[in-house]
Each structure stands twice: as structure tokens, then as C-alpha cells.
Design an enzyme around this catalytic site. Structure first.
Site, short mmCIF file in Angstrom:
data_model
loop_
_atom_site.label_atom_id
_atom_site.label_comp_id
_atom_site.label_asym_id
_atom_site.label_seq_id
_atom_site.Cartn_x
_atom_site.Cartn_y
_atom_site.Cartn_z
CG HIS A 8 86.28 1.35 5.84
ND1 HIS A 8 86.67 2.36 6.70
CD2 HIS A 8 87.09 0.29 6.09
CE1 HIS A 8 87.67 1.92 7.45
NE2 HIS A 8 87.94 0.68 7.11
CD GLU A 84 84.19 4.98 6.23
OE1 GLU A 84 83.76 4.72 5.08
OE2 GLU A 84 85.34 4.67 6.61
NE ARG A 172 71.28 -21.31 13.59
CZ ARG A 172 70.77 -20.08 13.53
NH1 ARG A 172 71.42 -19.08 14.13
NH2 ARG A 172 69.64 -19.84 12.90
NE ARG A 227 67.58 -21.75 16.57
CZ ARG A 227 68.63 -21.35 17.31
NH1 ARG A 227 69.15 -20.14 17.14
NH2 ARG A 227 69.18 -22.17 18.19
#
Length: 268
Positions: A8, A84, A172, A227
Site C-alpha cells: 500500500h 506497514e 452532525r 461544536r
């Protein structure tokens, strides 16, 4: 690139030079990984941009090698990248991210340094049981706090709610799905009363991986949403806020004592 490149990441051990880096700064956004390499590291060069995961090799001001890598959005992508990176010899990872404050005293433009996470993430459950602690490395965390103090950057240290989704999981309703499941209705207020500081989407899984794999992990996030006032990202503040988080992470990486860690012998 070497023939033994990680599937990856797109690069391998032979691409990391000598001595190879043992510390990585990990960003969700590819652009942030590029910004760190170009603006904060010496001799930064692109290793790979496989699958959109940009990774750079560079040096800190003290000449230590370091990686600036992309984790992608969310815990599943991060889990692949971190696995990885550890296979390639990375022993310390600092996540450099963004977050939303859920406490009214933590403003947009400041940074949050996480010492532990409430981990509500499916990927983490493949790493360790739900009860397994999602705790940051204390030495890296102290290095981040000291860096913020040195740089005069407003910062807060505490617990983060690390969740899988940006919309529903962070309560949300201004989205394609305004109808939250009952278990998520009021969850932000519940977390606020538990003295949780912020929402983000990766560090809980990162911390559990660190405990299981035997590496050191920490997290610093720039606050780009408040928030208690609304749901929106304050786009006009994002660039300078991200720069503050990056500056703290880089300074911490420069200052940290490379020998002040315990890695179980079985993990080396």
C-alpha cells in the site's frame, strides 16, 4: 522504488537510506504530508504517492531522518499504513490532524494534545478488545506539550472521542442524513460531561495499535470547529491552525529523547 516495496505504501526499506528514520509524522490529508515535507523538513523528497498516500523522506533541523506520511481518512486506512510503517522499522508515530472541540473553553485556532482516547472504532476491535486502553505514549505526549509551550501556542491536554464517522458519529445533523439513531442523539453532551475535549477519527485505533505492536504513538490536532457553537468547519482558520499543529509536532520530534522509550523485547 525497490522490489520489496510495501503493497500500500509503495516503498520499501531500501528506499529509506542510512540511517533509516524511526519516527513518522502521520497526516490524514496528502496535502498536509506534502506541506510538512516542503516547509518544515530539510532535503524532503517524495518516496511514493501510491493510492494517493503521499510519503516523504526528509531530515529535521538536528539532522535526524524522519518520514512525513499520509494515513488517509479514518481508522481502517490508518491501520493499513501504520502496520506497514512498523514493518519498515518505524518506532514512533505522531499523528498531526484536525478536530472539533466539544468544550466551550477550547477555541478554534488552538490545538488539542491527546493523552487517551474514547475509542468507538470498528478497526480497533480487530486489533484488541474493546476494553483495551487507547493510551498515548507519555514521553511523546510530554514532548508535544513542551513544544507547544516553547512556541507559545494555546494548547489543551486531555481525552479525545475517536469515532468512525464524520457526520453521524459526531452527532452532525446538517448532512444528507439528518435522522440520527437514538443511541447517537445527545452523545456530544454526554461526552462533554465526561470531560472529553474533542472529536477526531483516527487516534484511538493508532493508540491501540501502538500498545499491541510495541511502538510509541501520540496525537496533536488543530481545532477547526467549535461544536458548542455549531457544526461547521471554520475554513478561514484552518490553514493557520494546521500550521500550529505541524509546528508543535516537528518541534517535539526534534526535542524528544530517542532513548526514552520502552519497547518489549518480543516486539523488536
Amino acid at each position: 522504488m525497490t522490489s520489496s516495496s510495501m503493497y500500500h505504501l509503495g516503498f520499501g526499506q531500501d528506499d529509506l537510506g542510512s540511517p533509516p528514520p524511526t519516527l513518522a509524522l502521520l497526516s490524514g490529508e496528502p496535502q498536509r504530508a506534502s506541506q510538512i515535507a516542503q516547509d518544515y523538513l530539510q532535503d524532503g523528497r517524495l518516496l511514493s504517492e501510491n493510492r494517493g498516500l503521499k510519503s516523504y523522506l526528509g531530515k529535521l533541523s538536528n539532522n535526524r531522518p524522519i518520514l512525513s506520511a499520509t494515513s488517509g481518512m479514518g481508522a481502517p486506512s490508518l491501520s493499513i499504513v501504520v502496520n506497514e510503517l512498523v514493518q519498515l522499522g518505524i518506532e514512533r508515530i505522531i499523528r498531526v490532524g484536525t478536530c472539533g472541540s466539544i468544550q466551550d473553553y477550547i477555541p478554534v485556532g488552538s490545538i488539542v494534545i491527546t493523552h487517551g482516547a474514547l475509542c468507538r472504532q470498528g478497526a480497533a476491535n480487530d486489533i484488541a478488545p474493546i476494553e483495551y486502553p487507547a493510551a498515548a505514549d507519555p514521553f511523546l505526549t510530554v514532548a508535544l506539550v513542551e513544544a507547544a509551550r516553547e512556541l507559545g501556542i494555546e494548547h489543551y491536554l486531555g481525552i479525545t472521542a475517536s469515532v468512525d464517522t464524520f457526520y453521524e458519529g459526531q452527532e452532525r445533523t446538517d448532512s444528507a442524513n439528518p435522522y440520527l439513531m437514538r443511541q447517537l442523539q445527545g452523545i456530544t453532551q454526554e461526552y462533554r460531561r465526561l470531560n472529553i475535549l474533542n472529536y477526531e477519527m483516527e487516534c484511538g485505533t493508532l493508540f491501540k495499535m501502538a500498545g499491541v505492536y510495541g511502538f510509541a504513538a501520540a496525537c496533536v490536532c488543530g481545532v477547526v470547529a467549535q461544536r458548542t457553537a455549531g457544526e461547521a468547519i471554520i475554513v478561514g482558520e484552518k490553514e493557520v491552525t494546521v500550521q500550529r499543529a505541524i509546528a508543535v509536532a516537528v518541534r517535539a520530534a526534534e526535542n524528544v529523547d530517542q532513548n526514552s522509550y520502552y519497547f518489549p523485547a518480543s516486539m523488536k
